[in-house]
Design an enzyme around this catalytic site. Sequence first.
Site, PDB file in Angstrom:
ATOM      1  N   CYS A 161       0.950  -1.207  -0.104  1.00 35.76           N
ATOM      2  CA  CYS A 161      -0.042   0.204  -0.059  1.00 35.76           C
ATOM      3  C   CYS A 161       0.885   1.113   0.141  1.00 35.76           C
ATOM      4  CB  CYS A 161      -0.887  -0.158   0.951  1.00 35.76           C
ATOM      5  SG  CYS A 161      -1.740  -1.647   1.342  1.00 35.76           S
ATOM      6  N   SER A 166     -10.888   1.285   4.968  1.00 37.02           N
ATOM      7  CA  SER A 166     -10.788   1.655   3.821  1.00 37.02           C
ATOM      8  C   SER A 166     -11.810   0.965   2.660  1.00 37.02           C
ATOM      9  CB  SER A 166      -9.387   2.175   3.471  1.00 37.02           C
ATOM     10  OG  SER A 166      -8.495   0.929   3.317  1.00 37.02           O
ATOM     11  N   ILE A 209     -12.090  -0.719  -0.900  1.00 37.61           N
ATOM     12  CA  ILE A 209     -11.626  -1.473  -2.279  1.00 37.61           C
ATOM     13  C   ILE A 209     -12.109  -0.310  -3.577  1.00 37.61           C
ATOM     14  CG2 ILE A 209     -11.703  -3.241  -3.732  1.00 37.61           C
ATOM     15  CD1 ILE A 209     -12.463  -5.014  -1.321  1.00 37.61           C
ATOM     16  N   HIS A 253      -9.033   3.610  -1.465  1.00 36.35           N
ATOM     17  CA  HIS A 253      -7.807   3.092  -1.212  1.00 36.35           C
ATOM     18  C   HIS A 253      -7.215   2.262  -2.672  1.00 36.35           C
ATOM     19  CE1 HIS A 253      -3.958   2.100   0.508  1.00 36.35           C
ATOM     20  NE2 HIS A 253      -4.336   1.014   1.311  1.00 36.35           N
TER      21      HIS A 253
END
Lengths: 135, 390
Positions: free
Chosen positions: B89, B213, B215, B338
Amino acid sequence: MIMTETSLPFTIESFYRLISEGKLMAAQCKRCGRLLVPPRLMCTDCYSKELEWTRLSGEGKLLTYTVIHVSSKQFESMVPYAVGIIELAEGPKMPGMIRDIEPKKIKIGMKLRVDFDTALPNEWPQWPRYYFKPA
Amino acid sequence: MVGKPLVSIVSAGLSRFGRRTGLYGRELFAEAVTEAFERCPNLNPKRDIKAVIIGHMGESYEHQGHTGPTLTDWSGLLPSAAIRAEAACSSSGVALRIATLALLSQLYDIVLVGGVEKMTHRTTPDVTEFLAMAADFPFEQWHGLTFPGLYALMATAHMNRYDTTEAQMALVSVKNHHNGALNPKAHLQREVTLEKALDSRVIAWPLKLYDCSLITDGASCLVLTKPELAKKFTDTPVHIIGSGHASDAIGLYEREAFTTLKAARLSAKEAYKMAGVKPNDIDVAEVHDCFTIAEIIAYEDLGFCEPGKGGRMIEGGTTRLEGKIPVNTSGGLKSKGHPVGATGTAQAYEIFLQLTEQAEKRQVKGAEIGLAHNVGGSGATATVHVFRRG
């Protein structure tokens, strides 16, 4: 404690082979004394390759945990299930499922001990699983 | 004294974030790149840009690897050198770090840096599995851990050690959804109440749906130059004045503590020192709220409050849009979304808007110094960048 398994390399594959025999084993660095769980081919503290297998008691206390409700595909049949990080009596920390207890009764600090589910999956990586349960 | 510019951002682009059905990752990236080029008429991309540095996490989503040249090609930037950074990430946070080093090396004058991820066309169990590849497979995934599960382990530890509450975590979600509702490019542009956040279904106790968060599909990019060239392209550049990057054990269980991310603390220390600023000099920050507990821990790791006081900080309102240090004005990973590989440079995009007075309804008045904090996996990678208005 030197075991008969001394000929096994200090790999993840060996670690799980020993798990399939019901043994939770660490590699101990002969130079600095660090216990490597999982084992590594060298001590990443002092770079020594002088290691020996040491059997762990499998007892420890729970440092933190979660109860998983949404899992990846392979664990979908088990949800909800608890996973925690356990500090072993000898010092190293390990993650593992916590079974044989209702998730609501799990408490940080509780004593747990290791047990083994030695069934082998059909596909790679064909490792058995250890888990923890109330001591 | 505030540090001198290392490199300068002269333009930036962001695709709309959300469920972008029918688009491929490279097409989303082209959307971001087009915005960056249109923003900067003095830039001649084919002539000026000599390297493209891209953050991208996973081949699994689109069965597409080798994404460095793929995205360079589809951005019209051949034959630029293409570099892909993969750090889960924090892939594009690391790409930004590499882009900074590339310019400091003097080998390049102008580079494009960005990131992309296309995720929503896959099922939630598939995405859960792909994301979990950023953890320690033989000991974490193998025993049923997921990414929400790893952050839940941190949340439980933080609650146990510091009395942090589920309601405090939910307040992060409420704040970030409030900000995201003001961001026309955010994935979920709607407010959420504390009650709704707390009542949402459990994903990995103590984390619930509104602690997680989104997808999301999206792409982001920045055009970076040497500081001495910046004014050729824009009157209002944003300078990067500090950059920090560190690693930690891949397995959460190997870390010294579960209530803090050491790699983030070390990155912050490096970036603050280089920038010559202190935590209380930061006017606006984008932090890695992949889960609500991660934002609370970020306050502590970045020195916005003392260790253990993050829960009280969110309650106090300091990090709201009108507070002293507004955090995640974009809506953060929680509301903006995200798309993992795009997140690092998407955070920098928001800081670029803030420091050039282009953040519209979520503008922090007179913001001079900004910060972006990007975390890979459960904290095995972290980057922190400090920005100053040019």
